[in-house]
Write a protein that holds these residues in place. Sequence first.
Motif, mmCIF file in Angstrom:
data_model
loop_
_atom_site.group_PDB
_atom_site.id
_atom_site.type_symbol
_atom_site.label_atom_id
_atom_site.label_comp_id
_atom_site.label_asym_id
_atom_site.label_seq_id
_atom_site.Cartn_x
_atom_site.Cartn_y
_atom_site.Cartn_z
ATOM 1 N N TYR A 1 0.840 -1.200 0.000
ATOM 2 C CA TYR A 1 0.000 0.000 0.000
ATOM 3 C C TYR A 1 0.875 1.251 0.000
ATOM 4 N N TYR B 1 0.306 3.917 -3.087
ATOM 5 C CA TYR B 1 -0.455 5.154 -2.864
ATOM 6 C C TYR B 1 0.243 6.404 -3.404
ATOM 7 N N THR C 1 -0.661 6.662 -7.131
ATOM 8 C CA THR C 1 -2.057 6.838 -7.566
ATOM 9 C C THR C 1 -2.785 7.963 -6.832
ATOM 10 N N ASP D 1 -4.894 7.604 -4.762
ATOM 11 C CA ASP D 1 -6.270 7.136 -4.607
ATOM 12 C C ASP D 1 -6.240 5.918 -3.671
ATOM 13 N N ALA E 1 -8.569 3.739 -2.603
ATOM 14 C CA ALA E 1 -9.212 2.497 -3.057
ATOM 15 C C ALA E 1 -8.347 1.777 -4.072
ATOM 16 N N GLN E 2 -7.789 2.544 -5.002
ATOM 17 C CA GLN E 2 -6.943 1.929 -6.028
ATOM 18 C C GLN E 2 -5.657 1.379 -5.413
ATOM 19 N N SER F 1 -6.466 -1.869 -3.698
ATOM 20 C CA SER F 1 -6.640 -2.917 -4.693
ATOM 21 C C SER F 1 -5.293 -3.381 -5.237
ATOM 22 N N THR F 2 -4.412 -2.423 -5.501
ATOM 23 C CA THR F 2 -3.078 -2.770 -6.008
ATOM 24 C C THR F 2 -2.288 -3.566 -4.973
#
Length: 348
Positions: free
Chosen positions: A277, A281, A284, A286, A288-289, A292-293
């Motif tokens: 994470y 982060y 992105t 973002d 949520a993205q 997910s990653t």
Amino acid sequence: LAVTAFLSLQFGNIRLAPDPLFSMYPSGHPFLPALQAIKEMAPEPRMLIAILEVKNGDIYNQETIRKIDGITKGLMEIEGVLPGRITSLTRGMDHYENTGEGLAMGSILGMRWPETDEDFEKLKRKVAVNPMGLGRFVSYDGTAVMISAPLVDGNEEALMGSLPSGVEAIRSREEDARHNLYFMGQQLIEAQMTALGTRHIPVAAAATFLVILVALLAYFRTLRGVLLPLVVMVVSLLWTLGMLGASGVEFNPMPLVFPLILGLFSLTYGVLIVEQYDRAYPLTRDKAQAISTAYGRAPVAGAIATAGLVLLSLFMAAVPVFRDFAWLGLFWLVGTGAVVGLLLPVLL
């Protein structure tokens, strides 16, 4: 959170295996029927045993006799000991003698405790012919004496608290440069293990958490990197032990470190997700993205499933204690899956 709170309340229902060593034998072992038959025919007595040993010389002197009496009286004061059934050289050992008036019975020490060498020689002869003397309550070489104290049935909580402290009080008072004092008995060992666990397990757990805390701080250097893996570890352990208590499955205390190992597995999965994470982060911006990653890059689902299947395979083991591990593994699989799959993304 509601499930976690409910399972935390189940800690008090965790049952320890009554005979941990018995579960170490494989099912169907040819010795088991014989061991079980012996146990049923001659159950282990609930007994506290004290052994007083003289380092130089023998027990036939005033100082040692006084110590035997002091230990006997000290045992009578311990809660859970049946004082009327204590047997020692100064209490409960009768001497039988034929006289002109018939069979006379009295204390093996007589009406007056021995003081002179002649008195102690007479006591030696009494001990030698007494069925409870040599080889039972007095060693053959006369250097040690045993004191037996039967314990009450039930009321284990009182015994857990009174036995260790009572025994240590007697030891500190009666043991000296000339005498060694030993205590033994299954209930005493259980009480001492419980007392040691009460004192040392919290200290050991605190030290372990401190080491983990320092390691996480050195690796992530962020509050998120420190707290989230610890939360994953703690909550998964709460679920594991809570489900153990709710299920009624007995816990074998011999491999006490096993739940800690499972907790470290959960910690590792939390570290992997937080690490990925933190990498995703900044790219992105973002959340949520990035979450997910992180879950896409860190194969925690497969790792948890693999570890769970390995633990569940222990259900096929012939040794009962391994099947206890399998139950813990099943509860850990459910708890860690829920914490890593549901709670950790929310916290992120």
